[in-house]
Motif scaffolding. Structure first.
Motif: not given
Ligand code: 2RA
Length: 334
Positions: A131-132, A159, A164, A198, A234
């Motif tokens: 995952n990032c 983020q 997304k 998230i 986010r």
């Protein structure tokens, strides 16, 4: 030799970035095979100046493919990764489908490249791309853990909406232009807001994104004892994810030595000069492949604890670049 490379999810933000990065880095591609769902069938992907037409995945299409980069979500990966692998391709999968499978390596090349190969030195058939938000954190933590042994990390993320995908980016643009949808893509309005949510909530009160940071970090660093305490948020930016970390060590550290350690570690650029307002930001990390670190300072209250700020382009080092760097490690071994 050059390789036949398939990209599943080729018309998405990460898939397109994968093609760009293969091209930028001069990866030896003899043929690009862009794949996507029915909705994108027929769309063109331009690679090295040549148009390639997007097809839908099938067993046939994976025949003769050397490397398959997947970024079309976990259910597409579950369906097609075993097929592509059975047809002889090495699959580098950017979804969460196989990340925690004990038989599948989860790899960040700066941290655990040895996991890419089995005991006979052959590449594993399915390799998971983390995952990032995990990738950029482990690039920074690895040299620190090796030198000072990490006891605990408290991390808060900031983020980008592009985490997304295109829908996440379009949602911000629509909201900023005054279009308020019936159902928000980021759960709540994201324009002028910050949403500490998230992915879905789990029974333990953490989100799935937060537990990815816990579980994936332990697997990549090969240390099940690492304690990671994340809050993922986010925010309405493009360009990259930011992370604020508070890292407690077993050992004492010298701050200048620690700074030079980070400066000389692979994949990291230290940008840390408060006197000239220099620190990493999403906009300055945009379209860069490295992990940027700044605001490096000792915790005010606890001398064995460090504060730092990490930013990376989530579509690049957080996804596509990491996948292509994995593919580069396989060159000559396929
Ligand atoms: C996000 N971590 O930012 C996800 C993308 N993989 O939503």
């Amino acid at each position: 030799r050059a390789y036949r490379v398939a990209i599943l999810g080729a018309t998405g933000l990460v898939g397109r970035t994968m093609a760009t990065i293969l091209e930028e880095r001069g990866f030896p591609v003899s043929e690009l095979i862009p794949l996507a769902s029915e909705r994108s069938r027929g769309q063109e992907v331009i690679f090295n100046g040549k148009p390639y037409v997007t097809q839908v995945p099938s067993r046939e299409v994976f025949k003769g493919v050397d490397i398959a980069l997947f970024s079309a979500g976990a259910s597409a990966s579950r369906e097609w990764a075993p097929v592509a692998a059975a047809e002889g391709a090495v699959v580098i999968d950017n979804s969460s489908a196989f990340r925690m499978d004990p038989d599948v390596p989860l790899v960040v090349p700066e941290v655990n490249p040895e996991a890419l190969f089995d005991k006979d030195g052959q590449p594993e058939k399915i390799i998971a791309n983390p995952n990032c938000s995990t990738i950029q954190m482990v690039v920074a933590l690895k040299p620190l853990h090796d030198r000072y042994r990490i006891r605990r990390v408290v991390v808060s993320t900031y983020q980008s909406v592009t985490g997304k995908g295109k829908a996440g980016r379009d949602a911000l643009e629509d909201e900023l232009s005054g279009k308020i949808p019936e159902k928000f893509t980021h759960v709540h309005q994201i324009a002028y807001n910050a949403v500490p949510h998230i992915d879905v909530f789990l029974d333990n009160g953490y989100t799935k994104e937060e537990m990815k940071m816990v579980n994936e970090t332990r697997k990549i660093m090969g240390d099940e004892g690492l304690s990671i305490s994340p809050t993922t948020v986010r925010i309405p930016v493009y360009g990259g994810h930011g992370e604020s970390l508070n890292v407690e060590f077993e050992e004492d550290f010298d701050i200048d030595e620690l700074r030079s350690l980070l400066t000389s570690s692979p994949g990291i650029i230290v940008q840390d000069d408060p006197g000239s307002n220099l620190y990493p930001m999403p906009l300055s990390s945009y379209e860069k492949d490295e992990v940027f670190i700044g605001r490096i300072r000792r915790d005010y209250w606890n001398p064995r604890t460090l504060n730092l700020w990490i930013v990376a382009d989530n579509l690049r080092k957080g996804a596509a670049t990491n996948a292509v760097q994995i593919a580069e490690r396989l060159l000559g071994r396929l």
